[in-house]
Design a protein around this motif. Structure first.
Motif, PDB file in Angstrom:
ATOM      1  N   UNK A  43      83.905 115.994  23.446  1.00  0.00           N
ATOM      2  CA  UNK A  43      84.467 117.262  22.963  1.00  0.00           C
ATOM      3  C   UNK A  43      85.273 117.944  24.061  1.00  0.00           C
ATOM      4  N   UNK A  44      84.709 118.016  25.275  1.00  0.00           N
ATOM      5  CA  UNK A  44      85.418 118.641  26.390  1.00  0.00           C
ATOM      6  C   UNK A  44      86.683 117.858  26.734  1.00  0.00           C
ATOM      7  N   UNK A  49      92.743 117.221  26.496  1.00  0.00           N
ATOM      8  CA  UNK A  49      93.895 116.539  25.902  1.00  0.00           C
ATOM      9  C   UNK A  49      94.746 117.506  25.091  1.00  0.00           C
ATOM     10  N   UNK A  50      94.092 118.360  24.321  1.00  0.00           N
ATOM     11  CA  UNK A  50      94.817 119.321  23.493  1.00  0.00           C
ATOM     12  C   UNK A  50      95.651 120.256  24.365  1.00  0.00           C
ATOM     13  N   UNK A  51      95.074 120.715  25.461  1.00  0.00           N
ATOM     14  CA  UNK A  51      95.791 121.642  26.330  1.00  0.00           C
ATOM     15  C   UNK A  51      96.973 120.955  27.019  1.00  0.00           C
ATOM     16  N   UNK A  52      96.824 119.702  27.355  1.00  0.00           N
ATOM     17  CA  UNK A  52      97.934 118.964  27.970  1.00  0.00           C
ATOM     18  C   UNK A  52      99.065 118.770  26.965  1.00  0.00           C
ATOM     19  N   UNK A  61      93.420 109.589  27.197  1.00  0.00           N
ATOM     20  CA  UNK A  61      92.079 109.784  27.748  1.00  0.00           C
ATOM     21  C   UNK A  61      91.247 108.528  27.554  1.00  0.00           C
ATOM     22  N   UNK A  62      90.356 108.280  28.527  1.00  0.00           N
ATOM     23  CA  UNK A  62      89.525 107.076  28.523  1.00  0.00           C
ATOM     24  C   UNK A  62      88.096 107.428  28.900  1.00  0.00           C
ATOM     25  N   UNK A  63      87.138 106.913  28.164  1.00  0.00           N
ATOM     26  CA  UNK A  63      85.749 107.047  28.580  1.00  0.00           C
ATOM     27  C   UNK A  63      85.467 105.963  29.618  1.00  0.00           C
TER      28      UNK A  63
END
Length: 271
Positions: A43-44, A49-52, A61-63
């Motif tokens: 979630x964080x 990602x949304x802000x970028x 993004x990658x886990x």
């Protein structure tokens, strides 16, 4: 306004929270497209990602569990595959929570986990990213997030401190060996940072790190954005002649203390 990192591509490890998050957002504000890893909250990470994306940058993004060699390699490989190049690498992921404890009782597993996350992971990621930078022939900037633990000694943090001291030394080797290819490497060593974003985190911060404020020359801990702004500078052409350095952004906590007696003598001389 000219953005210092316009059309650059950056990889930041551990960027869903704290210094990593602030750095990812600051680099995006400066014009860079961002690939980043996260280990904890998806979630964080999605919020980052949304802000970028909100400032018009590409994001990937990658886990990743960077204590794992395969995940370290995959992080760099996937970032290069997605963007075609990486111009800026920020090795931020780290921490002492996996290796804390009295040195006489510290298990080999805890010792290795501390070194794997804080030293081996930056080495693996940097090596692969540097190879891409060399192949492209356009240089780049590598920034390793170190710590004041690399210079001073705290109880129960031997593995973390040793790893961060090693990271400072590794940074120098990167700078020497890759300078001919236009690659600069520097380390940033923060002091006490207020990374709290929730009421629960704020309570833990007030009960712990915030107690250090009176011991700091500037009488306060830092915000993640204050470390992020230094990373933007080091990533940009404004720092084009800076390499192999470890910059301590610590508010003066490592300055030698002045004794009361010495201070009284100085006052007496002035009067």
């Amino acid at each position: 306004m000219t953005l210092p990192l316009r059309d650059k591509f950056a990889l930041i490890t551990g960027a869903s929270h704290g210094i990593g998050k602030a750095t990812a957002l600051a680099l995006a504000d400066a014009g860079a497209n961002i690939a980043f890893t996260y280990r904890g909250s998806e979630f964080e990470a999605r919020e980052v990602s949304r802000q970028i994306e909100a400032v018009g940058r590409k994001v990937f993004m990658m886990h990743a569990e960077l204590m794992d060699i395969d995940d370290c390699k995959a992080t760099a490989i996937e970032a290069i595959k997605t963007f075609g190049q990486i111009d800026v690498l920020v090795n931020n992921a780290g921490g002492g929570q996996y290796s804390a404890g009295p040195l006489a009782e510290l298990s080999l597993d805890s010792w290795e986990r501390g070194l794997n996350l804080n030293l081996r992971a930056p080495f693996i990621t940097s090596q692969l990213i540097a190879q891409n930078m060399v192949e492209r022939g356009q240089g780049g900037s590598i920034i390793n997030i170190s710590s004041i633990h690399s210079r001073s000694v705290w109880f129960d943090s031997a593995a973390y401190g040793v790893a961060k001291a090693g990271l400072n030394r590794l940074t120098k080797s990167m700078a020497v060996e890759w300078a001919a290819h236009g690659i600069r490497a520097n380390a940033v060593a923060p002091g006490y940072i207020n990374t709290s974003e929730t009421p629960e985190e704020r309570a833990r911060y007030d009960a712990g790190d915030n107690l250090a404020a009176p011991l700091i020359a500037m009488q306060r801990t830092a915000l993640p954005s204050e470390i992020a702004s230094l990373c933007v500078f080091l990533a940009s052409d404004a720092a084009s002649y800076i390499t192999g350095q470890t910059i301590f952004a610590d508010g003066g906590v490592l300055l030698p203390p002045v004794t009361v007696a010495h201070d009284m003598r100085a006052v007496a001389k002035r009067s």
